[in-house]
Structures are given as C-alpha cells and as structure tokens.
Design a protein around this motif. Structure first.
Motif, short mmCIF file in Angstrom:
data_model
loop_
_atom_site.label_atom_id
_atom_site.label_comp_id
_atom_site.label_asym_id
_atom_site.label_seq_id
_atom_site.Cartn_x
_atom_site.Cartn_y
_atom_site.Cartn_z
N LEU A 1 -21.23 17.35 20.05
CA LEU A 1 -22.39 18.07 19.53
C LEU A 1 -22.05 18.67 18.16
CD1 LEU A 1 -23.82 20.07 22.56
CD2 LEU A 1 -24.63 17.91 21.62
N VAL A 2 -23.06 18.77 17.30
CA VAL A 2 -22.89 19.41 16.00
C VAL A 2 -22.45 20.86 16.21
CG1 VAL A 2 -24.13 20.23 13.96
CG2 VAL A 2 -24.58 17.94 14.85
N MET B 1 -32.10 12.69 27.16
CA MET B 1 -30.81 13.03 26.61
C MET B 1 -29.87 13.35 27.76
SD MET B 1 -29.58 16.28 24.19
CE MET B 1 -31.19 16.88 24.05
N SER C 1 -32.85 20.37 21.62
CA SER C 1 -32.83 19.70 20.31
C SER C 1 -31.41 19.44 19.82
CB SER C 1 -33.57 20.57 19.29
OG SER C 1 -32.94 21.83 19.19
N ALA D 1 -22.78 14.54 16.37
CA ALA D 1 -22.21 14.17 15.07
C ALA D 1 -20.71 13.99 15.24
CB ALA D 1 -22.50 15.26 14.04
N GLU E 1 -27.97 17.99 18.61
CA GLU E 1 -27.67 16.77 17.86
C GLU E 1 -26.19 16.45 17.96
OE1 GLU E 1 -29.12 16.61 13.86
OE2 GLU E 1 -30.69 18.06 14.31
#
Length: 103
Positions: free
Chosen positions: A25-26, A1, A40, A44, A42
C-alpha cells in the motif's frame, strides 16, 4: 479489492492481493490492521510474489475467546449433553494463522 497482511522480512505490512502477487500500500495503516485500510487504498512500489513472502493472518488479535458445544449437532457428535450455560474457552493469539500456514 483484496487486501492482505504479509511479512517480506522487514516486519508485518499490508498490501493489495492481486492473484499470486502482493502490491504494498502507498500508505500503511498505523495499527497494522486490515480493519484500518481505507476503501480507496492504492498500491505502489515493488510487486512481491506470494511465494517469496509470508502471508499473515488478516488480524492480530489480543484475545481469542471461543464458545464450545454451542449447537446440538456438535454436542451429539461428541456424545455430550448440551450444557446449561455456554462453555467458554480461550486460545492464544498465536493460534491465528495465515491462509497457507500449517494448523
């Protein structure tokens, strides 16, 4: 990542760097630092083209302290004797630049 700090005109943010695109990022880290991004994390939301935003330095340092003449070859290149004690000098935090910025 791969993660990156960027500014799309609304202030510094953090996103996932996917080739020539950034996915926000979320959940943005409260500090705005890459160091606080969870493994971790994520992405979006709207995918942003890197050409349309400014990629920022990975961190926003408060202070930059550097050591000069810290190895023999460098001293010889500068035709300078090795110092008996480390030569410390400061840089302004604005000296940090993004990957595509002019130096």
């Amino acid at each position: 990542m791969r993660i990156a700090r960027y500014d799309d005109g609304s202030g510094p943010q953090v996103g996932l760097w996917e080739g020539e695109r950034i996915r926000p990022l979320v959940s943005q880290p409260s500090s705005g630092s890459l160091l606080d991004v969870a493994p971790s994390a994520e992405g979006a939301g709207e995918i942003l083209e890197t050409a349309a935003i400014q990629i920022l330095p990975p961190v926003r340092p408060g202070k930059i302290i550097a050591v000069g003449m810290n190895y023999r070859d460098h001293a010889e290149e500068q035709d300078h004797a090795l110092p008996e004690q480390p030569l410390l000098f400061a840089k302004f935090p604005s000296a940090a630049c993004g990957p595509y910025d002019d130096i």
